[in-house]
Design a protein around this motif. Structure first.
Motif, PDB file in Angstrom:
ATOM      1  N   SER A 106       0.794  -1.278  -0.082  1.00 59.36           N
ATOM      2  CA  SER A 106       0.033   0.024  -0.109  1.00 59.36           C
ATOM      3  C   SER A 106       0.915   1.389   0.138  1.00 59.36           C
ATOM      4  CB  SER A 106      -0.944   0.000   1.265  1.00 59.36           C
ATOM      5  OG  SER A 106      -1.798   1.216   1.217  1.00 59.36           O
ATOM      6  N   ILE A 107       1.953   1.340   0.864  1.00 61.45           N
ATOM      7  CA  ILE A 107       2.671   2.385   0.847  1.00 61.45           C
ATOM      8  C   ILE A 107       3.478   2.565  -0.339  1.00 61.45           C
ATOM      9  CG2 ILE A 107       4.894   3.538   2.087  1.00 61.45           C
ATOM     10  CD1 ILE A 107       3.775   1.996   4.572  1.00 61.45           C
ATOM     11  N   ALA A 108       3.936   1.544  -1.080  1.00 63.37           N
ATOM     12  CA  ALA A 108       4.686   1.667  -2.342  1.00 63.37           C
ATOM     13  C   ALA A 108       3.803   1.988  -3.380  1.00 63.37           C
ATOM     14  CB  ALA A 108       5.213   0.230  -2.633  1.00 63.37           C
ATOM     15  N   ASP A 109       2.497   1.653  -3.576  1.00 64.19           N
ATOM     16  CA  ASP A 109       1.502   2.059  -4.347  1.00 64.19           C
ATOM     17  C   ASP A 109       1.230   3.587  -4.121  1.00 64.19           C
ATOM     18  OD1 ASP A 109       1.159  -0.528  -5.521  1.00 64.19           O
ATOM     19  OD2 ASP A 109      -0.762  -0.852  -4.576  1.00 64.19           O
ATOM     20  N   PHE A 110       1.200   4.008  -2.866  1.00 62.61           N
ATOM     21  CA  PHE A 110       1.054   5.566  -2.695  1.00 62.61           C
ATOM     22  C   PHE A 110       2.174   6.180  -3.222  1.00 62.61           C
ATOM     23  CE2 PHE A 110       0.943   9.424  -0.547  1.00 62.61           C
ATOM     24  CZ  PHE A 110      -0.416   9.833  -0.745  1.00 62.61           C
ATOM     25  N   LEU A 111       3.321   5.851  -2.982  1.00 57.00           N
ATOM     26  CA  LEU A 111       4.583   6.493  -3.495  1.00 57.00           C
ATOM     27  C   LEU A 111       4.720   6.535  -4.934  1.00 57.00           C
ATOM     28  CD1 LEU A 111       7.209   4.684  -0.973  1.00 57.00           C
ATOM     29  CD2 LEU A 111       6.666   7.165  -1.008  1.00 57.00           C
ATOM     30  N   SER A 112       4.167   5.481  -5.684  1.00 57.53           N
ATOM     31  CA  SER A 112       4.175   5.497  -7.320  1.00 57.53           C
ATOM     32  C   SER A 112       3.011   6.421  -7.568  1.00 57.53           C
ATOM     33  CB  SER A 112       3.594   4.136  -7.684  1.00 57.53           C
ATOM     34  OG  SER A 112       4.600   3.027  -7.435  1.00 57.53           O
ATOM     35  N   GLU A 113       2.045   6.720  -6.889  1.00 51.40           N
ATOM     36  CA  GLU A 113       0.979   7.874  -7.089  1.00 51.40           C
ATOM     37  C   GLU A 113       1.590   9.064  -6.996  1.00 51.40           C
ATOM     38  OE1 GLU A 113      -2.689   7.289  -5.464  1.00 51.40           O
ATOM     39  OE2 GLU A 113      -2.798   5.434  -5.835  1.00 51.40           O
ATOM     40  N   LEU A 114       2.304   9.328  -5.981  1.00 49.04           N
ATOM     41  CA  LEU A 114       3.135  10.609  -5.561  1.00 49.04           C
ATOM     42  C   LEU A 114       4.111  11.009  -6.464  1.00 49.04           C
ATOM     43  CD1 LEU A 114       2.717  12.384  -2.973  1.00 49.04           C
ATOM     44  CD2 LEU A 114       4.814  10.957  -2.041  1.00 49.04           C
TER      45      LEU A 114
END
Length: 129
Positions: A106-114
């Motif tokens: 979930s954090i990695a996905d958010f980082l990708s979005e960021l």
């Protein structure tokens, strides 16, 4: 309704466009019952995570991305590693002691979005020549 992007509008937004990776945000992590601060990864870091994963099948690119982008707490802190009994920060991340596996994803996905990797464009109109 959207507006046309021009050279002038890009120049006006130059600083904002060039500083996308300086963005930091706080994320709530349920297993820690608290917030962490992460920074947006740049293209070089994302490519590095993928390259490391290709070379070494034991390294999860999501774990590497979370490790490199987590500003607070400092997951590379020697005291933290010693207290948990690990030699490397990646061992700490992959152990599941700090983050649950679902949280890492979930954090990695958010980082990708960021970083803008999940940005989408939409068709406005077909242009006829």
């Amino acid at each position: 309704m959207s507006k046309n992007v021009t050279v002038t509008s890009l120049i006006k937004k130059k600083e904002k466009l060039k500083n996308k990776t300086n963005k930091q945000v706080k994320l709530f992590v349920p297993s820690l019952d608290g917030e962490i601060t992460v920074k947006a990864p740049d293209k070089a870091l994302i490519l590095e995570a993928l390259e490391i994963a290709d070379k070494d099948n034991t390294v999860d690119p999501n774990e590497y991305l979370v490790l490199e982008c987590c500003v607070e707490p400092n997951l590379k802190d020697p005291k933290l590693l010693a207290e948990f009994g690990y030699d490397t920060p990646l061992q700490l991340i992959s152990s599941g002691d700090i983050f649950d596996q679902g949280e890492i994803i979930s954090i990695a996905d958010f980082l990708s979005e960021l970083a803008g990797l999940n940005s989408k464009v939409t068709l406005v109109d077909n242009v006829k020549n």
